[in-house]
Design a protein around this motif. Structure first.
Motif, PDB file in Angstrom:
ATOM      1  N   ILE A  20      32.028  19.678  39.406  1.00 47.41           N
ATOM      2  CA  ILE A  20      32.323  19.505  37.972  1.00 47.41           C
ATOM      3  C   ILE A  20      33.602  20.279  37.633  1.00 47.41           C
ATOM      4  O   ILE A  20      34.498  19.783  36.944  1.00 47.41           O
ATOM      5  N   GLY A  21      33.671  21.528  38.127  1.00 47.10           N
ATOM      6  CA  GLY A  21      34.872  22.337  37.898  1.00 47.10           C
ATOM      7  C   GLY A  21      36.111  21.690  38.502  1.00 47.10           C
ATOM      8  O   GLY A  21      37.186  21.676  37.898  1.00 47.10           O
ATOM      9  N   ILE A 120      44.775  24.469  39.360  1.00 44.58           N
ATOM     10  CA  ILE A 120      43.509  24.110  40.007  1.00 44.58           C
ATOM     11  C   ILE A 120      42.518  25.272  39.938  1.00 44.58           C
ATOM     12  O   ILE A 120      41.363  25.108  39.539  1.00 44.58           O
ATOM     13  N   THR A 121      42.979  26.481  40.296  1.00 45.50           N
ATOM     14  CA  THR A 121      42.066  27.632  40.262  1.00 45.50           C
ATOM     15  C   THR A 121      41.637  27.927  38.826  1.00 45.50           C
ATOM     16  O   THR A 121      40.462  28.164  38.550  1.00 45.50           O
ATOM     17  N   GLY A 122      42.590  27.880  37.893  1.00 45.24           N
ATOM     18  CA  GLY A 122      42.296  28.179  36.483  1.00 45.24           C
ATOM     19  C   GLY A 122      41.270  27.228  35.902  1.00 45.24           C
ATOM     20  O   GLY A 122      40.305  27.650  35.243  1.00 45.24           O
ATOM     21  N   ALA A 123      41.448  25.924  36.154  1.00 47.42           N
ATOM     22  CA  ALA A 123      40.512  24.931  35.614  1.00 47.42           C
ATOM     23  C   ALA A 123      39.127  25.111  36.219  1.00 47.42           C
ATOM     24  O   ALA A 123      38.108  25.018  35.528  1.00 47.42           O
ATOM     25  N   GLN A 127      35.611  26.297  34.202  1.00 41.62           N
ATOM     26  CA  GLN A 127      34.379  25.508  34.230  1.00 41.62           C
ATOM     27  C   GLN A 127      33.203  26.309  34.791  1.00 41.62           C
ATOM     28  O   GLN A 127      32.096  26.248  34.276  1.00 41.62           O
ATOM     29  N   LEU A 128      33.462  27.079  35.857  1.00 44.85           N
ATOM     30  CA  LEU A 128      32.394  27.915  36.438  1.00 44.85           C
ATOM     31  C   LEU A 128      31.897  28.927  35.408  1.00 44.85           C
ATOM     32  O   LEU A 128      30.698  29.151  35.279  1.00 44.85           O
ATOM     33  N   ILE A 136      34.443  35.511  34.133  1.00 44.76           N
ATOM     34  CA  ILE A 136      35.324  35.518  35.310  1.00 44.76           C
ATOM     35  C   ILE A 136      36.693  34.978  34.930  1.00 44.76           C
ATOM     36  O   ILE A 136      36.836  34.231  33.973  1.00 44.76           O
ATOM     37  N   TYR A 137      37.676  35.368  35.697  1.00 42.35           N
ATOM     38  CA  TYR A 137      39.041  34.891  35.460  1.00 42.35           C
ATOM     39  C   TYR A 137      39.789  34.864  36.793  1.00 42.35           C
ATOM     40  O   TYR A 137      39.428  35.558  37.740  1.00 42.35           O
ATOM     41  N   GLY A 138      40.808  34.024  36.846  1.00 38.18           N
ATOM     42  CA  GLY A 138      41.639  33.960  38.054  1.00 38.18           C
ATOM     43  C   GLY A 138      42.871  34.824  37.848  1.00 38.18           C
ATOM     44  O   GLY A 138      43.472  34.805  36.780  1.00 38.18           O
ATOM     45  N   SER A 139      43.223  35.600  38.864  1.00 43.13           N
ATOM     46  CA  SER A 139      44.456  36.379  38.753  1.00 43.13           C
ATOM     47  C   SER A 139      45.639  35.459  39.092  1.00 43.13           C
ATOM     48  O   SER A 139      45.449  34.425  39.748  1.00 43.13           O
TER      49      SER A 139
END
Length: 209
Positions: A20-21, A120-123, A127-128, A136-139
């Motif tokens: 889904i993410g 891609i990582t951010g989206a 969603q997660l 959570i967040y992506g650096s």
């Protein structure tokens, strides 16, 4: 740390959550790639740290690697692995570059690869976070200049007992009806995986209640 006990159903639920993410990430990537993009998780495996490093080292000589760390309630990372062919195709499609030097990545191309990884990582992380109700967040993504194993030590060394859970994601994007596969490795440490399992099991209990 012993390997978590995961049922087949729980594996499928985790794959579905990630898919889904990834669907959201695929839509964002398609806007850049100007074509259809498909992102799928075909495989989930628990592997030893040394096996993970061996796997990544195998790609290192043939691929340009972008790393994004996942932080907050979960601890993990994504690695996007771009071959010369991917870079050529993306440079043609996204940057209108016709003569692409194989084996060399200029500043504009590196920016593009960082941006794709960021999207891609951010989206996926967004969603997660929504589905699992996690903070959570992506650096910001980076292109490690040293050996990738060195840059992964932040994740690996802080958790010497962990067994990373690796999701192999096959990214397919089609351009002019030609399909290009782009490997993406997503991995979490064991304690993160256990947290995700706990959340999923809570969903399950809620349904039964």
């Amino acid at each position: 740390m012993k390997e978590p006990n995961v049922t087949e159903l729980e594996r499928d639920i985790i794959k579905e959550i990630l898919n889904i993410g990834l669907a959201r990430a695929a839509d964002s990537f398609a806007a850049i790639a100007k074509d259809k993009v498909l992102l799928k998780v075909p495989d989930i495996q628990l592997i030893e740290v040394k096996e993970l490093i061996k796997l990544v080292t195998k790609y290192e000589s043939t691929h340009f690697i972008i790393q994004s760390d996942i932080k907050g309630d979960f601890n993990g990372a994504t690695l996007m692995l771009f071959s010369d062919d991917h870079i050529s195709r993306l440079s043609e499609v996204c940057l209108n570059m016709l003569e692409v030097q194989k084996g060399e990545v200029n500043a504009m191309q590196e920016s593009l690869l960082l941006e794709i990884s960021n999207i891609i990582t951010g989206a996926m992380v967004t969603q997660l976070a929504n589905i699992l109700k996690a903070n959570i967040y992506g650096s910001p993504p980076k292109a490690p200049k040293s050996h990738i194993a060195d840059s992964l030590k932040d994740i690996l060394v802080q958790h010497p007992l962990f067994q990373p859970l690796v999701f192999t994601v096959i990214t397919k994007f089609t351009h002019n009806f030609k399909s290009v596969e782009l490997p993406l490795l997503l991995f979490f440490d064991t304690s993160t995986f256990l947290k995700i399992l706990d959340i999923i099991r809570t969903f399950d209990m809620d349904k039964k209640a």
